[in-house]
Every structure is written in structure tokens, then in C-alpha cells.
Enzyme design. Structure first.
Site, PDB file in Angstrom:
ATOM      1  N   ARG A  31      38.692  37.037  37.749  1.00  0.00           N
ATOM      2  CA  ARG A  31      38.062  36.459  36.569  1.00  0.00           C
ATOM      3  C   ARG A  31      37.752  35.013  36.871  1.00  0.00           C
ATOM      4  NH1 ARG A  31      36.700  40.673  35.066  1.00  0.00           N
ATOM      5  NH2 ARG A  31      37.208  41.780  33.135  1.00  0.00           N
ATOM      6  N   ARG A  73      53.518  38.272  41.986  1.00  0.00           N
ATOM      7  CA  ARG A  73      54.652  37.736  41.223  1.00  0.00           C
ATOM      8  C   ARG A  73      55.872  38.646  41.274  1.00  0.00           C
ATOM      9  NH1 ARG A  73      52.106  36.212  35.511  1.00  0.00           N
ATOM     10  NH2 ARG A  73      50.937  38.110  35.983  1.00  0.00           N
ATOM     11  N   GLY A 125      47.785  44.500  43.089  1.00  0.00           N
ATOM     12  CA  GLY A 125      47.707  45.669  42.234  1.00  0.00           C
ATOM     13  C   GLY A 125      46.785  46.703  42.848  1.00  0.00           C
ATOM     14  N   ARG A 126      46.209  47.568  42.012  1.00  0.00           N
ATOM     15  CA  ARG A 126      45.320  48.620  42.528  1.00  0.00           C
ATOM     16  C   ARG A 126      44.187  48.043  43.368  1.00  0.00           C
ATOM     17  NH1 ARG A 126      46.022  50.545  37.157  1.00  0.00           N
ATOM     18  NH2 ARG A 126      46.905  52.637  36.997  1.00  0.00           N
ATOM     19  N   ILE A 127      43.518  47.028  42.826  1.00  0.00           N
ATOM     20  CA  ILE A 127      42.358  46.465  43.515  1.00  0.00           C
ATOM     21  C   ILE A 127      42.799  45.713  44.774  1.00  0.00           C
ATOM     22  CG2 ILE A 127      40.471  44.798  43.333  1.00  0.00           C
ATOM     23  CD1 ILE A 127      40.289  45.606  40.340  1.00  0.00           C
ATOM     24  N   GLU A 140      30.695  32.207  32.367  1.00  0.00           N
ATOM     25  CA  GLU A 140      29.582  33.149  32.567  1.00  0.00           C
ATOM     26  C   GLU A 140      28.717  33.276  31.305  1.00  0.00           C
ATOM     27  OE1 GLU A 140      30.731  36.960  34.104  1.00  0.00           O
ATOM     28  OE2 GLU A 140      32.022  36.093  35.612  1.00  0.00           O
ATOM     29  N   HIS A 162      28.174  38.864  38.977  1.00  0.00           N
ATOM     30  CA  HIS A 162      29.216  39.766  38.456  1.00  0.00           C
ATOM     31  C   HIS A 162      28.827  41.235  38.684  1.00  0.00           C
ATOM     32  CE1 HIS A 162      32.786  39.768  35.479  1.00  0.00           C
ATOM     33  NE2 HIS A 162      32.817  40.867  36.216  1.00  0.00           N
ATOM     34  N   GLY A 221      30.699  43.414  40.374  1.00  0.00           N
ATOM     35  CA  GLY A 221      31.898  44.139  40.779  1.00  0.00           C
ATOM     36  C   GLY A 221      31.876  45.641  40.598  1.00  0.00           C
TER      37      GLY A 221
END
Length: 318
Positions: A238, A179, A156-158, A267, A285, A287
Site C-alpha cells: 500500500r 513481525r 504472508g501469502r504474497i 493515489e 496500481h 497488481g
């Protein structure tokens, strides 16, 4: 003036903008809302700006009955802590903040990849502890990154932003598993027919899929066995996308070479077994942890919230 709840403290720019428009309540607790708190919030506020871990699940909506709340304007692109189907049945919009997080998250993926390959966190610990004895030709030999093959799981975008950094920054060969068919990966890249094929082809594996029921434990013990024994695993998606005990076992038993993690299954709990390993890089975390990024995320979430409370569809409805 309509009442909104912001479930975690946000940057001042975002809070000031929210207070100019709404009667704002801001929780000063760093822990997520539990189910009872989330249900109460649905009954009390016109809109809610939640974030990671806030328990807006099916049980929460059952408890809330017919909610006063019109929107859950999530702060973040991932919204697996929100049951979007239950929200829709209750007449509650759910929105997120895509785009605002892309580059920052891709940067953290590269940070982890480089730190893990070159044993940077291990070396930093040794240096801080006064254990460095001086330079030597075979001191702390790591894994060379330039020219290697990276497998990106989730394009995807990331995923595309990570691929761009790997290809153009480090001359890496890019393969990926997704997918659905990706027509424009953005860089020269090969879409692999199966997850197993992608994992087996790569020196580095970077997971960038969204958290969901479909991706829960997507990376399990079998996946680690599909990787090269010299392979390095990076997760910035995640925590529950990865079977954490299986990852620990793979690292302890040298099924894979090393790992770099920014997210964890429970977490903020990080298992002692992970913390004890030298061949894993652990970040808390981070990000999207840059001020301008968090401000952009907050303003996007606020735009979604304002639209919904003005009777319009939020721009980033999920």
C-alpha cells in the site's frame, strides 16, 4: 429483493451474478466514495461491495448511526480504507478476498523488480522518443538479478509467492522480516531479527505488508539509509506504508539506487518529483489487473455478501 451497492464497475461475469440475486446499483464513478457518500450508502443498502479508497472510516459509521447495511464485502485483500472495529460495533461484517490476488500481485512484484534492475522503463522511453543511437557494450548497464539477495518485508501469502519466484526462478538468496515467526516460508530463507537487518542484507527489497495503522510509514528515511546504496526498492503493498517524500529524497540523493512502485501514498496522485526521476519505475496500481483474477476477486466478494445477507458468517470475514 435485497438492495446492494457495488462502488466501482466490475467485470460482467460478477455483475451478472450479482443482478441474478439482488437489486444492484453500480456506481460508474472511478473515484472512491467519500465519507458522506459512504455513510449514506450504509443507511440505504442491505449490503455493499466496496473497494480501494472507499471511506468507511469511524466518522462514516458515526454519521450512519444504526446502519441498514449488514456487510462490507471488500473487493481486494487490503481493507485499510475500512475501520473494521467501527464496523463491528455497528453490527456490520467486513470481509475481503485473500488468495485470489496472491499470484497476480507476486507477478507484478517481479515485473517491477526486473524492469527496475534492467532499466526497462527508461529504455522504453528512450526508444519511443527516437533517442536510441544503437547497441553498444556499455549502453544502459543495469543490475544483474540472478543470484542476488532479496529481502521480503512481510512474509504472508504474497510474500511467500514472491520468495518462490525469486528463489526458484532467479536463484536468489531470500531473507525476510516479519513481525511474527514464520515456520514455513516455502523456500530456503532466513528470517531476520529486525527490519534494519533485513534491509541491510539485501540487493533488492520488496515490501508486501498489509496497509494498517501499524504499517503506516514503516519504510521511512531511516529505512532507506539502512539499505545498500546499490539497493533497489520495490513496493506492491500500500502506498502509505512508505514515506513518499523520504523515498523521493533517497532516490534524488542516491541513498538508494532505484525503485519500482505500483502504489502511491495519495493515489491516483503521483508527485512530479517521482515522475521526473529516471531511476524509478512507475505502474498505475496493476497488481491484480488480469481479467480472470478480477473475476475471481469479484465472485469471492459476492460469496461473502450472499452469506452475510443469508444470515451466515461470510467465508472470508476479517
Amino acid at each position: 429483493m435485497k438492495k446492494i451497492l457495488i462502488t466501482r464497475i466490475l467485470p460482467d461475469k460478477v455483475l451478472d451474478a450479482a443482478r441474478a440475486k439482488f437489486d444492484v446499483t453500480v456506481r460508474d464513478d472511478v473515484t472512491p466514495l467519500n465519507v458522506n457518500e459512504a455513510a449514506d450508502a450504509l443507511q440505504t443498502y442491505d449490503g455493499i461491495l466496496p473497494t480501494l479508497g472507499d471511506a468507511f472510516d469511524a466518522t462514516c459509521f458515526e454519521q450512519a448511526g444504526k446502519p441498514r447495511c449488514k456487510i462490507l464485502a471488500n473487493f481486494g485483500v487490503g481493507y485499510n480504507h475500512i475501520d473494521a472495529t467501527a464496523a463491528a460495533k455497528a453490527g456490520v461484517f467486513v470481509s475481503n478476498t485473500p488468495g485470489a490476488v496472491t499470484d497476480a500481485t507476486a507477478d507484478i512484484a517481479m515485473t517491477l523488480l526486473l524492469m527496475t534492475a534492467r532499466r526497462a522503463s527508461e529504455g522504453e522511453r528512450i526508444t519511443r522518443a527516437g533517442g536510441w543511437k544503437g547497441w553498444g557494450p556499455v549502453q544502459m548497464l543495469g543490475t544483474h538479478v540472478t543470484g542476488k539477495t532479496v529481502a521480503i518485508i512481510g512474509m504472508g501469502r504474497i510474500g511467500k509467492a514472491i520468495a518462490k519466484r525469486c528463489h526458484y526462478g532467479f536463484d536468489m538468496n531470500v531473507v525476510f522480516y516479519n513481525r511474527s515467526i514464520v515456520q514455513e516460508p516455502g523456500v530456503p530463507a532466513e528470517q531476520m531479527p529486525t527490519l534494519e537487518a533485513a534491509l541491510g542484507a539485501a540487493d533488492f527489497v520488496v515490501v508486501a505488508v498489509p496497509g494498517s495503522k501499524e504499517t503506516h510509514h514503516l519504510i521511512d528515511g531511516n529505512a532507506f539509509r539502512d539499505m545498500k546504496s546499490t539497493g533497489i526498492f520495490i513496493n506492491i503493498s500500500r502506498g502509505d506504508v512508505v514515506d513518499e517524500p523520504a523515498l523521493i529524497s533517497a532516490l534524488q540523493n542516491k541513498v538508494i539506487h532505484a525503485a519500482g512502485l505500483d502504489v502511491y501514498e495519495q493515489e491516483p496522485f503521483v508527485p512530479e518529483a517521482l515522475r521526473a526521476l529516471d531511476n524509478v519505475t512507475l505502474l498505475p496500481h496493476l497488481g491484480t489487473a488480469a481479467l480472470e483474477v478480477r473475476e475471481n476477486m469479484g465472485m469471492m466478494a459476492l460469496d461473502n455478501l450472499i452469506a452475510a445477507l443469508d444470515g451466515k458468517a461470510p467465508p472470508n470475514k476479517v
